[in-house]
Design a protein around this motif. Sequence first.
Motif, PDB file in Angstrom:
ATOM      1  N   LEU A 141      -9.985 -16.458   6.299  1.00  0.00           N
ATOM      2  CA  LEU A 141      -9.563 -15.315   5.487  1.00  0.00           C
ATOM      3  C   LEU A 141      -8.046 -15.169   5.429  1.00  0.00           C
ATOM      4  O   LEU A 141      -7.479 -14.876   4.375  1.00  0.00           O
ATOM      5  CB  LEU A 141     -10.168 -14.027   6.032  1.00  0.00           C
ATOM      6  N   THR A 142      -7.390 -15.335   6.582  1.00  0.00           N
ATOM      7  CA  THR A 142      -5.952 -15.040   6.648  1.00  0.00           C
ATOM      8  C   THR A 142      -5.082 -16.280   6.605  1.00  0.00           C
ATOM      9  O   THR A 142      -3.889 -16.196   6.301  1.00  0.00           O
ATOM     10  CB  THR A 142      -5.624 -14.258   7.934  1.00  0.00           C
ATOM     11  N   GLY A 143      -5.675 -17.442   6.939  1.00  0.00           N
ATOM     12  CA  GLY A 143      -4.885 -18.670   6.966  1.00  0.00           C
ATOM     13  C   GLY A 143      -3.886 -18.709   8.095  1.00  0.00           C
ATOM     14  O   GLY A 143      -2.894 -19.455   8.026  1.00  0.00           O
ATOM     15  N   PHE A 144      -4.133 -17.956   9.154  1.00  0.00           N
ATOM     16  CA  PHE A 144      -3.157 -17.905  10.256  1.00  0.00           C
ATOM     17  C   PHE A 144      -3.857 -17.619  11.580  1.00  0.00           C
ATOM     18  O   PHE A 144      -4.704 -16.726  11.668  1.00  0.00           O
ATOM     19  CB  PHE A 144      -2.121 -16.815   9.985  1.00  0.00           C
ATOM     20  N   LEU A 145      -3.501 -18.391  12.587  1.00  0.00           N
ATOM     21  CA  LEU A 145      -3.903 -18.111  13.963  1.00  0.00           C
ATOM     22  C   LEU A 145      -2.641 -18.014  14.794  1.00  0.00           C
ATOM     23  O   LEU A 145      -1.774 -18.905  14.747  1.00  0.00           O
ATOM     24  CB  LEU A 145      -4.808 -19.216  14.520  1.00  0.00           C
ATOM     25  N   SER A 146      -2.531 -16.929  15.560  1.00  0.00           N
ATOM     26  CA  SER A 146      -1.337 -16.723  16.378  1.00  0.00           C
ATOM     27  C   SER A 146      -1.416 -17.544  17.655  1.00  0.00           C
ATOM     28  O   SER A 146      -2.440 -18.176  17.957  1.00  0.00           O
ATOM     29  CB  SER A 146      -1.188 -15.240  16.719  1.00  0.00           C
ATOM     30  N   SER A 147      -0.345 -17.520  18.411  1.00  0.00           N
ATOM     31  CA  SER A 147      -0.312 -18.274  19.662  1.00  0.00           C
ATOM     32  C   SER A 147      -1.300 -17.721  20.685  1.00  0.00           C
ATOM     33  O   SER A 147      -1.701 -18.430  21.609  1.00  0.00           O
ATOM     34  CB  SER A 147       1.109 -18.247  20.248  1.00  0.00           C
ATOM     35  N   ILE A 173      -4.807 -35.792   7.532  1.00  0.00           N
ATOM     36  CA  ILE A 173      -3.489 -35.396   7.042  1.00  0.00           C
ATOM     37  C   ILE A 173      -3.108 -34.044   7.642  1.00  0.00           C
ATOM     38  O   ILE A 173      -3.615 -33.658   8.690  1.00  0.00           O
ATOM     39  CB  ILE A 173      -3.447 -35.383   5.507  1.00  0.00           C
ATOM     40  N   TYR A 174      -2.221 -33.337   6.960  1.00  0.00           N
ATOM     41  CA  TYR A 174      -1.620 -32.121   7.509  1.00  0.00           C
ATOM     42  C   TYR A 174      -2.654 -31.160   8.101  1.00  0.00           C
ATOM     43  O   TYR A 174      -2.519 -30.718   9.243  1.00  0.00           O
ATOM     44  CB  TYR A 174      -0.839 -31.383   6.414  1.00  0.00           C
ATOM     45  N   CYS A 175      -3.664 -30.783   7.293  1.00  0.00           N
ATOM     46  CA  CYS A 175      -4.605 -29.755   7.736  1.00  0.00           C
ATOM     47  C   CYS A 175      -5.425 -30.196   8.946  1.00  0.00           C
ATOM     48  O   CYS A 175      -5.699 -29.408   9.850  1.00  0.00           O
ATOM     49  CB  CYS A 175      -5.529 -29.341   6.590  1.00  0.00           C
ATOM     50  N   ARG A 208      -2.048 -22.069   7.518  1.00  0.00           N
ATOM     51  CA  ARG A 208      -2.565 -22.812   6.372  1.00  0.00           C
ATOM     52  C   ARG A 208      -1.638 -22.632   5.178  1.00  0.00           C
ATOM     53  O   ARG A 208      -1.231 -21.512   4.843  1.00  0.00           O
ATOM     54  CB  ARG A 208      -3.961 -22.321   6.003  1.00  0.00           C
ATOM     55  N   GLY A 209      -1.307 -23.728   4.533  1.00  0.00           N
ATOM     56  CA  GLY A 209      -0.520 -23.675   3.307  1.00  0.00           C
ATOM     57  C   GLY A 209      -1.400 -24.010   2.108  1.00  0.00           C
ATOM     58  O   GLY A 209      -2.626 -23.896   2.170  1.00  0.00           O
ATOM     59  N   TRP A 239       0.403 -26.339   9.187  1.00  0.00           N
ATOM     60  CA  TRP A 239       1.427 -26.699  10.167  1.00  0.00           C
ATOM     61  C   TRP A 239       1.323 -25.793  11.387  1.00  0.00           C
ATOM     62  O   TRP A 239       0.622 -24.767  11.384  1.00  0.00           O
ATOM     63  CB  TRP A 239       2.820 -26.614   9.546  1.00  0.00           C
ATOM     64  N   ASN A 240       2.072 -26.224  12.417  1.00  0.00           N
ATOM     65  CA  ASN A 240       2.106 -25.463  13.667  1.00  0.00           C
ATOM     66  C   ASN A 240       3.513 -24.969  13.923  1.00  0.00           C
ATOM     67  O   ASN A 240       4.493 -25.704  13.713  1.00  0.00           O
ATOM     68  CB  ASN A 240       1.667 -26.342  14.839  1.00  0.00           C
TER      69      ASN A 240
END
Length: 818
Positions: free
Chosen positions: A559-565, A745-747, A768-769, A775-776
């Motif tokens: 949903l958000t395309g982001f996971l925090s540390s 690849i990237y993902c 996620r792009g 990327w990380n």
Amino acid sequence: MEKKWKKGSDSPRKDTFDPVLVEGKTPETVVLLLSSKEEDILIKACEAIHTFGEKGDENKVHLLGLGALEPLCQLITHNNKLVRRNAVIALGVMATNSDVKNALKKMDAIPSIIDKLSLEEDVVVHEFATLCLAALSVDFACKVQISDNKGFPPLIQLLSSPDPDVQKNSLEVIFNLVQDYQGRVEVQELGGIPLLLRLLKSDYPVIQHLVLRILHRVTFNEDSCKTFREEQGFEKMMDILSNTEFSDLHADALQVVSNCVSDSESLHLIQKSGGLRRLMDFVPSPNSSEIQSSALKCITGIARSSENRKLLHEQNIEKVLVELLSVLDVIMKTSICQAVSAMSLHPASKDSFRELGVIPAVVQLLNEESLILKEAATQVLYSLTDCNQLNTHAVYEAGGHELLVQQLCGSCPRTVANSAATLGNMAKQEVIRCSILSHGAIQALVELLKSTNTQILVSTTHCLTQMTCDNEAREQLNSAEGLQPLVNLLHSYHKEVLHNACRVINICASDRTAAVEMCRFGALEMLQEINQSVNQRSSLSELVMSNLLNSNLSIKYSLTGFLSSTDNISDDFYDAGKARKDQRVLTLEELSQQPVNQHHPVIVVNFTSMPEEMEVVPVEQSKPEEKNISRTDSRALRKQKKKSRQEEETKPEPIPEPKPPTEQPQKMTGDVSLQLLAQKARESILLLADEREQYATLARLVSTAMGGPIKVEKLHEFPWVLHISKLKFKLQSNVVPIGAIKMGIYCHRALLFKCLADSIGLSCTLVRGDYNRAWNEVFLSNGNLSRKESCCYIVDLMHHPGSLLKANSLAAEHYQTI
């Protein structure tokens, strides 16, 4: 009579007929005479009708059968005053019979009857017209007709009539009309309250009773209470209550007082006249249960104000109430419980009731058959246990929690709601909560979540916010299939229901299994809708959304395309791609059941075991020279011949022969390749002291596992699409373990980097792009301990593996975008 015929002439006219004396000896004859054109005959016929009708109901019904009602209704509008008068008397007498009344309702006679209330008519007409309306006004449709035809103003005026029968009949009509809200409003607006209070001085008890009963209904309205006070209504009530000669009026007077005592101004008036002490004296009175019950209602009304409760506590009202609780009368017990409940809102009274032993007595009332008494008893227990742990423990000691759980299955909505709310108060104590759970409370509460009664839903969700603090309760809630009806409450437009439901979901979201289930039932989609609404959005709904996502990282990333540390990837994490707008993210189980398609694969992470349908042999084990090696024997795998991983894994693989449709996917106990990578990461990276070198080494490990470095200009030649298509075909599934991917690849690389970093305790994000980019981000302090001085870097996993690109730099932007 001769003057009429002669009209001033001394000689009789030739065309006149000498008067003939007509006598009617049977009802049939008299009814026929009602159609006469002669006024004298009409007068005498109407008189005969009312005389005959007064003898009993049988006669009235007989006259009805002969058709007397219709001509009488016409004659009440006759030009001759005596005809009108006698017709109204006859109609009034007949209308007291139920059969006649029912027939009269169909004749639309009410407007004509109301006309007879005019002050131009004599008192006798008023008496029988109001008598007729008193009979009709019992019916709702007739009440509406009376009101619509402006019947209230003349009725209020007739309260000043010198005739007590007119007063009585008018009061009866008004009493019937004030059973409805609009009637009460009209009495207030037409100035009826002063006239009613004046009639309290009547010599006739029936009039006094009617006045008090009307005042009891009228003073339900706030404006009427204000007028009642201004007209010295309280003083007049206290005069009645202080006079033993008016003991028959005491119950009705107390009913009036009970409506007007909740505000401080009214209580001040009562205290000023010594009324509070007088009301207290009525409570223990053994003479009349009706008076006691009315006095208790007054006490309950007074106790609605916090200031008043304090005054009543100072009068030691708790002791009086507890002593009365031993009575046998159900109505009295109910009234006592209502008073105790109201007083229990005062903190000191809660303790007084406990010390006086009221709690065991009230708990026992839950065994009574009376539904209204059970309702009152559960309300008492809720009030007593609210913010009072000692009372909560006392209810527990008396076995109240077990009886309250039983009440959850009752038929009375208020009893059910009170019971759930009380159990919620009690569940704040761990020992009691465990005992409540042992008696099957969760299953009963789950059923209540399906209720359409708002108060039940408020109390049930309140109870669950306390109960689900316990792991066992959350497990029971899930086992009882309570998560779906709980999530459904997110559709509620009731603010408190929605708030409580969010609280319970927020608590349950701490359990990963429950979080996944609630997401499957559409919780995230509903919360998204709520958080987009100006009226429904709250900090709690936003927190619930965040916590649900934090407990279900797969959906959060989709949903958000982001996971925090701090979002650590663990087993069963899967990347299903970017979620489409307004579309639910499917579970891993649902995705695994879909037939193989042309879409991007679902990448799953499993360090240990996977669901059986997704277990696969790692790519390395499919080689001929390794066919006898144990699938889980990592030591044997490490003894394989050393080859260049980059050369071996980038070598084009032959397309396998198509498998028969009936062949099942190969199975294994886990993603061995991922296990080996995690082991290698631990062995090679954790020993490194330099933080930068740790990230760089991990990046090179990931790159090597996923096909090695690829030049930007050669990226289009990298056969990752074909490789993954072969994997999907080999697995006969859209779900692909990340360890099986050798050309990523990237993902793919960013996800592998994140899950390996999390497994060894390194900190990084996953972002996620667009167009398969991901990327990380890592934060490096450059020797400074302060995070504020740390710099953010993008880890290169594709082109120059191990390079750390400073965020927002040109190199980083080139890596993140096409």
